[in-house]
Design a protein around this motif. Structure first.
Motif, short mmCIF file in Angstrom:
data_model
loop_
_atom_site.label_atom_id
_atom_site.label_comp_id
_atom_site.label_asym_id
_atom_site.label_seq_id
_atom_site.Cartn_x
_atom_site.Cartn_y
_atom_site.Cartn_z
N ALA A 65 -34.39 1.61 -37.98
CA ALA A 65 -32.98 1.21 -37.87
C ALA A 65 -32.80 -0.30 -37.98
CB ALA A 65 -32.39 1.71 -36.56
N GLN A 66 -33.90 -1.04 -37.89
CA GLN A 66 -33.85 -2.49 -38.04
C GLN A 66 -33.77 -2.90 -39.51
OE1 GLN A 66 -37.09 -4.30 -35.79
NE2 GLN A 66 -37.10 -2.50 -34.48
N GLY A 67 -33.66 -1.94 -40.41
CA GLY A 67 -33.51 -2.25 -41.82
C GLY A 67 -34.71 -1.91 -42.68
N ALA A 68 -35.65 -1.16 -42.14
CA ALA A 68 -36.86 -0.82 -42.90
C ALA A 68 -36.57 0.19 -44.01
CB ALA A 68 -37.93 -0.27 -41.96
N LEU A 69 -37.37 0.11 -45.04
CA LEU A 69 -37.32 1.07 -46.15
C LEU A 69 -38.27 2.23 -45.89
CD1 LEU A 69 -37.45 -1.27 -49.26
CD2 LEU A 69 -35.50 0.05 -48.46
N PHE A 70 -37.96 3.36 -46.45
CA PHE A 70 -38.85 4.52 -46.47
C PHE A 70 -38.48 5.28 -47.72
CE2 PHE A 70 -40.49 8.70 -45.38
CZ PHE A 70 -41.65 8.40 -44.69
N ARG A 91 -42.89 3.16 -50.17
CA ARG A 91 -42.57 1.85 -49.64
C ARG A 91 -42.08 2.08 -48.22
NH1 ARG A 91 -40.27 1.96 -54.55
NH2 ARG A 91 -41.25 0.65 -56.11
N CYS A 92 -42.78 1.53 -47.27
CA CYS A 92 -42.45 1.73 -45.87
C CYS A 92 -42.64 0.41 -45.15
CB CYS A 92 -43.33 2.81 -45.25
SG CYS A 92 -43.00 3.12 -43.51
N GLY A 93 -41.54 -0.22 -44.79
CA GLY A 93 -41.63 -1.50 -44.10
C GLY A 93 -40.30 -2.20 -44.12
N THR A 94 -40.23 -3.25 -43.34
CA THR A 94 -39.03 -4.08 -43.35
C THR A 94 -39.00 -4.89 -44.64
OG1 THR A 94 -40.10 -5.93 -42.26
CG2 THR A 94 -39.07 -4.27 -40.82
N ARG A 107 -49.57 5.83 -47.51
CA ARG A 107 -50.18 6.94 -48.23
C ARG A 107 -49.89 8.23 -47.47
NH1 ARG A 107 -56.03 4.15 -48.40
NH2 ARG A 107 -55.65 4.44 -46.19
N LEU A 108 -49.43 9.24 -48.19
CA LEU A 108 -49.13 10.53 -47.58
C LEU A 108 -49.83 11.63 -48.34
CD1 LEU A 108 -45.25 10.24 -47.14
CD2 LEU A 108 -46.99 9.97 -45.38
N THR A 109 -50.34 12.59 -47.60
CA THR A 109 -50.88 13.81 -48.18
C THR A 109 -50.24 14.97 -47.45
OG1 THR A 109 -52.99 12.72 -48.63
CG2 THR A 109 -52.97 15.12 -48.69
N PHE A 110 -49.78 15.93 -48.20
CA PHE A 110 -49.18 17.14 -47.64
C PHE A 110 -49.99 18.35 -48.09
CE2 PHE A 110 -45.69 14.19 -48.27
CZ PHE A 110 -45.00 14.26 -47.08
N GLY A 111 -50.25 19.25 -47.18
CA GLY A 111 -50.79 20.57 -47.49
C GLY A 111 -49.68 21.57 -47.22
N LEU A 112 -49.43 22.43 -48.18
CA LEU A 112 -48.34 23.40 -48.03
C LEU A 112 -48.86 24.81 -48.26
CD1 LEU A 112 -47.19 20.80 -49.97
CD2 LEU A 112 -45.08 21.86 -49.19
N HIS A 125 -50.67 14.00 -43.55
CA HIS A 125 -51.53 12.87 -43.22
C HIS A 125 -50.83 11.60 -43.69
CE1 HIS A 125 -55.85 11.23 -42.90
NE2 HIS A 125 -55.01 10.22 -42.91
N HIS A 126 -50.63 10.66 -42.77
CA HIS A 126 -50.01 9.36 -43.09
C HIS A 126 -51.05 8.28 -42.83
CE1 HIS A 126 -45.78 10.90 -41.66
NE2 HIS A 126 -46.48 11.87 -42.20
N SER A 127 -51.17 7.32 -43.72
CA SER A 127 -52.08 6.20 -43.45
C SER A 127 -51.67 4.99 -44.28
CB SER A 127 -53.54 6.57 -43.75
OG SER A 127 -53.72 6.79 -45.13
N PHE A 128 -52.04 3.83 -43.76
CA PHE A 128 -51.96 2.59 -44.51
C PHE A 128 -53.38 2.15 -44.82
CE2 PHE A 128 -47.73 2.07 -42.54
CZ PHE A 128 -47.01 1.70 -43.65
N PRO A 129 -53.61 1.55 -45.99
CA PRO A 129 -54.95 1.04 -46.27
C PRO A 129 -55.26 -0.16 -45.38
CG PRO A 129 -53.43 0.42 -48.02
CD PRO A 129 -52.67 1.30 -47.06
N HIS A 130 -56.53 -0.30 -45.05
CA HIS A 130 -56.98 -1.49 -44.30
C HIS A 130 -57.46 -2.52 -45.31
CE1 HIS A 130 -56.73 0.06 -40.26
NE2 HIS A 130 -57.20 1.20 -40.71
N ASP A 131 -57.00 -3.73 -45.15
CA ASP A 131 -57.43 -4.82 -46.05
C ASP A 131 -58.76 -5.37 -45.63
OD1 ASP A 131 -55.18 -4.50 -47.56
OD2 ASP A 131 -54.07 -6.10 -46.55
#
Length: 131
Positions: A65-70, A91-94, A107-112, A125-131
């Motif tokens: 709600a602070q203005g982030a994108l998804f 894209r997920c972030g302010t 990064r998202l992975t869905f099993g259906l 599964h949700h994840s961000f890469p580690h730099d």
């Protein structure tokens, strides 16, 4: 693209739009009761069940709600008659976070599974890469 793949793409697009709007009931709509989720934050063993999945969203919605994108950047779907997988980059972030790191993607992975003729998300599964 098969009809199943079109339906799955529409399901995931509706889910992402619901997340962006902060519409909890729409976020939950196409998930199985026995969902398994591996998320960005602990617990590292993941979450099991729709009640646990429901509980993680209000803090995310407050942050967003602070203005982030998804928003979906890339979505790939592969489906069989009863099981499907989808992989997405979002894209997920302010705006400030994305300006600082413009290539960062969630990064998202869905099993259906198809249950009673309807696709439902059984694994996420949700994840961000580690730099």
């Amino acid at each position: 693209m098969s009809e199943d793949e079109r339906r799955i793409r529409a399901l995931i697009t509706r889910w992402a739009d619901a997340v962006h709007r902060g519409d909890l009931e729409a976020v939950l709509a196409d998930h199985a009761e026995d969902l398994r989720l591996y998320y960005v934050t602990p617990p590292h063993e993941g979450l099991r069940g729709l009640a646990a999945y429901r509980a993680l969203w209000p803090p995310f919605f407050a942050w967003q709600a602070q203005g982030a994108l998804f928003e979906i950047d890339v979505l790939d779907v592969a489906s069989g008659p009863e099981v499907a997988f989808a992989h997405a980059l979002l894209r997920c972030g302010t705006p400030e976070e994305l300006a600082e790191r413009p290539t960062l993607r969630l990064r998202l992975t869905f099993g259906l599974r198809k249950r009673r003729g309807r696709w439902v998300i059984t694994h996420e599964h949700h994840s961000f890469p580690h730099d």
